[in-house]
Design a protein around this motif. Structure first.
Motif, mmCIF file in Angstrom:
data_model
loop_
_atom_site.group_PDB
_atom_site.id
_atom_site.type_symbol
_atom_site.label_atom_id
_atom_site.label_comp_id
_atom_site.label_asym_id
_atom_site.label_seq_id
_atom_site.Cartn_x
_atom_site.Cartn_y
_atom_site.Cartn_z
ATOM 1 N N LEU A 1 0.810 -1.217 0.000
ATOM 2 C CA LEU A 1 0.000 0.000 0.000
ATOM 3 C C LEU A 1 0.849 1.276 0.000
ATOM 4 C CD1 LEU A 1 -2.779 -1.182 2.451
ATOM 5 C CD2 LEU A 1 -3.026 -0.730 0.009
ATOM 6 N N THR A 2 2.151 1.133 -0.189
ATOM 7 C CA THR A 2 3.002 2.310 -0.383
ATOM 8 C C THR A 2 3.201 2.536 -1.877
ATOM 9 O OG1 THR A 2 4.998 0.939 -0.258
ATOM 10 C CG2 THR A 2 4.212 1.937 1.789
ATOM 11 N N THR A 3 3.510 3.775 -2.234
ATOM 12 C CA THR A 3 3.807 4.100 -3.624
ATOM 13 C C THR A 3 5.119 4.880 -3.678
ATOM 14 O OG1 THR A 3 2.576 6.184 -3.579
ATOM 15 C CG2 THR A 3 1.347 4.211 -4.191
ATOM 16 N N VAL A 4 5.682 5.009 -4.864
ATOM 17 C CA VAL A 4 6.926 5.743 -5.064
ATOM 18 C C VAL A 4 6.640 6.976 -5.911
ATOM 19 C CG1 VAL A 4 9.257 5.640 -6.009
ATOM 20 C CG2 VAL A 4 8.275 3.621 -4.881
ATOM 21 N N HIS A 5 7.055 8.136 -5.420
ATOM 22 C CA HIS A 5 6.854 9.373 -6.165
ATOM 23 C C HIS A 5 7.584 9.279 -7.504
ATOM 24 C CE1 HIS A 5 6.794 13.622 -7.243
ATOM 25 N NE2 HIS A 5 5.885 13.794 -6.268
ATOM 26 N N HIS A 6 6.880 9.564 -8.583
ATOM 27 C CA HIS A 6 7.435 9.323 -9.911
ATOM 28 C C HIS A 6 8.566 10.277 -10.278
ATOM 29 C CE1 HIS A 6 4.632 12.604 -10.646
ATOM 30 N NE2 HIS A 6 5.207 12.806 -11.823
ATOM 31 N N LYS A 7 8.721 11.382 -9.510
ATOM 32 C CA LYS A 7 9.794 12.335 -9.805
ATOM 33 C C LYS A 7 10.941 12.230 -8.811
ATOM 34 C CE LYS A 7 6.967 15.813 -12.163
ATOM 35 N NZ LYS A 7 6.524 17.231 -12.166
ATOM 36 N N THR A 8 10.632 12.214 -7.546
ATOM 37 C CA THR A 8 11.683 12.233 -6.524
ATOM 38 C C THR A 8 12.141 10.847 -6.105
ATOM 39 O OG1 THR A 8 10.136 12.232 -4.667
ATOM 40 C CG2 THR A 8 10.714 14.377 -5.633
ATOM 41 N N GLY A 9 11.320 9.831 -6.381
ATOM 42 C CA GLY A 9 11.656 8.501 -5.921
ATOM 43 C C GLY A 9 11.366 8.263 -4.453
ATOM 44 N N GLU A 10 10.735 9.227 -3.790
ATOM 45 C CA GLU A 10 10.414 9.096 -2.372
ATOM 46 C C GLU A 10 9.289 8.085 -2.174
ATOM 47 O OE1 GLU A 10 8.734 11.866 1.336
ATOM 48 O OE2 GLU A 10 8.969 12.704 -0.690
ATOM 49 N N VAL A 11 9.427 7.239 -1.145
ATOM 50 C CA VAL A 11 8.385 6.272 -0.802
ATOM 51 C C VAL A 11 7.274 7.002 -0.046
ATOM 52 C CG1 VAL A 11 7.825 4.178 0.462
ATOM 53 C CG2 VAL A 11 10.016 4.370 -0.711
ATOM 54 N N LEU A 12 6.062 6.926 -0.565
ATOM 55 C CA LEU A 12 4.914 7.601 0.031
ATOM 56 C C LEU A 12 4.074 6.584 0.797
ATOM 57 C CD1 LEU A 12 3.863 9.823 -3.017
ATOM 58 C CD2 LEU A 12 5.396 10.415 -1.123
ATOM 59 N N VAL A 13 3.754 6.915 2.031
ATOM 60 C CA VAL A 13 3.037 5.995 2.913
ATOM 61 C C VAL A 13 1.725 6.635 3.340
ATOM 62 C CG1 VAL A 13 3.144 4.664 5.047
ATOM 63 C CG2 VAL A 13 5.244 5.136 3.770
ATOM 64 N N PRO A 14 0.583 5.933 3.201
ATOM 65 C CA PRO A 14 -0.679 6.456 3.739
ATOM 66 C C PRO A 14 -0.523 6.773 5.227
ATOM 67 C CG PRO A 14 -1.081 4.532 2.376
ATOM 68 C CD PRO A 14 0.399 4.635 2.535
ATOM 69 N N ARG A 15 -1.086 7.893 5.656
ATOM 70 C CA ARG A 15 -0.839 8.385 7.008
ATOM 71 C C ARG A 15 -2.061 8.192 7.900
ATOM 72 N NH1 ARG A 15 -0.929 13.598 9.493
ATOM 73 N NH2 ARG A 15 -1.466 14.625 7.536
ATOM 74 N N VAL A 16 -1.833 7.687 9.110
ATOM 75 C CA VAL A 16 -2.905 7.547 10.092
ATOM 76 C C VAL A 16 -3.268 8.924 10.631
ATOM 77 C CG1 VAL A 16 -3.557 6.591 12.333
ATOM 78 C CG2 VAL A 16 -2.184 5.232 10.741
ATOM 79 N N LEU A 17 -4.541 9.276 10.528
ATOM 80 C CA LEU A 17 -5.010 10.562 11.029
ATOM 81 C C LEU A 17 -5.635 10.442 12.413
ATOM 82 C CD1 LEU A 17 -6.679 11.958 7.777
ATOM 83 C CD2 LEU A 17 -4.399 12.465 8.675
ATOM 84 N N LYS A 18 -6.399 9.380 12.622
ATOM 85 C CA LYS A 18 -7.080 9.245 13.912
ATOM 86 C C LYS A 18 -7.452 7.789 14.139
ATOM 87 C CE LYS A 18 -10.526 11.578 16.773
ATOM 88 N NZ LYS A 18 -11.528 12.666 16.828
ATOM 89 N N VAL A 19 -7.352 7.360 15.384
ATOM 90 C CA VAL A 19 -7.749 6.012 15.773
ATOM 91 C C VAL A 19 -8.814 6.122 16.855
ATOM 92 C CG1 VAL A 19 -7.013 3.836 16.819
ATOM 93 C CG2 VAL A 19 -5.484 5.039 15.246
ATOM 94 N N ARG A 20 -9.877 5.356 16.681
ATOM 95 C CA ARG A 20 -10.904 5.268 17.715
ATOM 96 C C ARG A 20 -11.115 3.800 18.056
ATOM 97 N NH1 ARG A 20 -15.758 9.596 16.210
ATOM 98 N NH2 ARG A 20 -14.581 11.484 16.704
ATOM 99 N N SER A 21 -11.264 3.514 19.328
ATOM 100 C CA SER A 21 -11.511 2.146 19.792
ATOM 101 C C SER A 21 -12.813 2.146 20.576
ATOM 102 C CB SER A 21 -10.355 1.661 20.670
ATOM 103 O OG SER A 21 -9.176 1.544 19.919
ATOM 104 N N TRP A 22 -13.906 2.016 19.838
ATOM 105 C CA TRP A 22 -15.225 2.098 20.465
ATOM 106 C C TRP A 22 -15.439 0.972 21.459
ATOM 107 C CZ3 TRP A 22 -17.551 6.528 19.401
ATOM 108 C CH2 TRP A 22 -17.250 7.180 18.204
ATOM 109 N N SER A 23 -14.833 -0.168 21.186
ATOM 110 C CA SER A 23 -14.928 -1.296 22.105
ATOM 111 C C SER A 23 -13.584 -1.999 22.120
ATOM 112 C CB SER A 23 -16.029 -2.268 21.647
ATOM 113 O OG SER A 23 -15.631 -2.947 20.468
ATOM 114 N N ALA A 24 -13.439 -2.960 23.033
ATOM 115 C CA ALA A 24 -12.183 -3.694 23.113
ATOM 116 C C ALA A 24 -11.941 -4.524 21.862
ATOM 117 C CB ALA A 24 -12.197 -4.589 24.348
ATOM 118 N N SER A 25 -12.988 -4.774 21.080
ATOM 119 C CA SER A 25 -12.867 -5.641 19.909
ATOM 120 C C SER A 25 -12.680 -4.885 18.605
ATOM 121 C CB SER A 25 -14.121 -6.525 19.784
ATOM 122 O OG SER A 25 -14.313 -7.290 20.951
ATOM 123 N N ILE A 26 -13.081 -3.603 18.548
ATOM 124 C CA ILE A 26 -13.154 -2.888 17.280
ATOM 125 C C ILE A 26 -12.336 -1.605 17.321
ATOM 126 C CG2 ILE A 26 -14.683 -1.756 15.621
ATOM 127 C CD1 ILE A 26 -15.099 -4.736 15.720
#
Length: 453
Positions: free
Chosen positions: A103-128
């Motif tokens: 799920l990472t990609t490489v910038h086609h110009k700089t060659g930098e590895v781009l990683v999807p960034r976690v913005l927020k985590v919620r744990s409504w229950s111990a299971s989810i």
């Protein structure tokens, strides 16, 4: 300095600037230690230690003394913080997870590895957990959808589903273990008809720990599930939720019960609207259609397209159990029954005539009117094709693994329904209605008297 033809450097920003950028994105990492440091300087270490110690002792007392409020308000915050900053969603662990799942990609110009960034985590229950993720340029929802098996295995989760979030974002729903470890008791019956919302009946719980609510009117229903999956729990929860309206003549259940056992206890409150043989079921459904047509003619004479629910214009609710036996396996009356049900599902919405179908095998050969039943629930099934048949194309790929629910009594009533807004499958569990609860329902309805319209 080495540069690309476009004028962009191959070098990345220095570590000190990356640290500043990270702190801007995560101000809490600096604010918390900064407040403690400021308190030590301004108040002294003894006072600061006393305040911090008092907070810790208070939190411990809250945890031990009032579990209900702690688990509702504090536990989700603590769980989310721990899983965000110590668990699989933190730093290098997250980068490694994205890389392992492609799920990472490489910038086609700089060659930098781009990683999807976690913005927020919620744990409504111990299971989810719900994890809001910002996509990298050139990435779309389908990238995560196609990687769900890899994400599930790498996270060591029971299930991972994905839904579209805000523009440029997706939301991962990570089920760590079975959220429904205990049987949910039968829903309470409201005391009055005014307390019933026919567009939002409580049937049980959802995977996030909230109430599972479904409409009765304004749609038609299909519930699929193998033998012992808990289909009976779904319809019984509905019946208890509208009990005062049945008592007051505002909702009239009609029942076709080919198994001869599931609904026979309801006969005292059905007033003849019960059938068990294919021939009698065909006759009962024909009467239901005739009643619907009379209601349509009354509306036509009044010049209106719909009226509020009343004794004069009640909700007629046709419950078809084991519909495969009626529409497919018994050919003598199958065509007649299927045609009548097609008429109901096509024309009954305006007159509050509701078709509620329950089936084990949800193929079009068994349920030819399947596409006319828009509101659907999929309990445990026996084929990996069934979730898509019930919940729509791609439902299993998005996390509705109803064919992987364990085939034992502990999972009765557990299944999936599709969220109306996000189209994401949600795991739900219907409340269990025992024979005693069913007898209570019958006694409750029989104890009342019908009110005037």
């Amino acid at each position: 300095m080495s540069k690309l033809p476009s004028g962009r450097s191959r070098r990345t920003a220095g570590w000190e600037f990356r640290v500043v950028r990270w702190l801007v994105r995560h101000p809490g990492a600096a604010v918390g230690p900064g407040l403690v440091g400021g308190a030590v300087v301004g108040l002294g270490p003894e006072v600061t230690g006393g305040v911090v110690g008092g907070l810790v002792v208070g939190a411990g007392a809250w945890y031990r003394g009032h579990p209900d409020t702690f688990d509702t308000w504090a536990a989700p915050v603590v769980r989310a913080w721990r899983r965000r900053w110590v668990g699989a969603y933190s730093g290098r662990r997250w980068v490694g997870l994205m890389g392992s799942c492609g799920l990472t990609t490489v910038h086609h110009k700089t060659g930098e590895v781009l990683v999807p960034r976690v913005l927020k985590v919620r744990s409504w229950s111990a299971s989810i957990d719900t994890v809001r993720v910002r996509l990298v340029p050139g990435q779309a929802l389908r990238a995560f959808t196609s990687a769900l098996p890899e994400l599930t295995a790498t996270l060591k989760a029971e299930r991972v589903a994905v839904e579209q979030g805000r523009p440029g974002e997706v939301v991962l729903i990570v089920q760590r273990d079975e959220p429904f470890g205990l049987v949910i008791p039968a829903p309470l019956m409201p005391e009055s008809s005014a307390a019933v919302d026919l567009k939002s009946l409580c049937l049980g719980e959802n995977e996030l720990g909230g109430e599972w609510r479904e409409p009765l009117i304004g749609t038609h229903h299909l519930t699929a599930g193998a033998t012992g999956s808990g289909k009976n729990s779904v319809v019984m929860a509905k019946l208890r939720a509208v009990a005062p309206m049945i008592r007051d003549g505002l909702v009239r259940p009609w029942v076709c019960d080919p198994k001869l056992l599931e609904f026979v206890a309801l006969k005292p409150i059905l007033h003849g609207r019960y059938a068990d043989s294919p021939e009698d079921c065909a006759e009962l459904i024909a009467k239901f259609v005739s009643t619907m047509e009379r209601k349509q003619k009354r509306l036509q004479r009044k010049g209106v397209r719909g009226v509020p629910v009343s004794v004069e214009h009640p909700v007629d609710w046709l419950i078809l159990d084991e519909v495969g036996y009626l529409m497919a396996y018994n050919s003598e009356f199958a065509h007649e029954i299927a045609n009548a049900c097609a008429v109901i599902s096509s024309m009954g919405r305006a007159t509050n005539d509701v078709l509620d179908v329950y089936v084990q095998e949800p193929s079009k050969d068994v349920v030819p009117i399947r596409d006319l039943l828009p509101h659907r629930v999929c309990l445990r099934v026996t084929s990996e094709r069934h979730p898509d048949m019930v919940l729509g194309d791609g439902a299993r790929e998005r996390g509705a693994i109803a064919d992987e629910i364990a085939a034992d009594e502990s999972t009765a009533g557990v299944g999936y329904r599709v969220d109306g807004r996000s189209r994401t499958p949600r795991r739900v569990r219907a409340a269990y209605t025992s024979d005693r609860d069913l007898a209570e329902l019958v006694a409750f309805v029989q104890a009342g008297t019908a009110v005037a319209a």
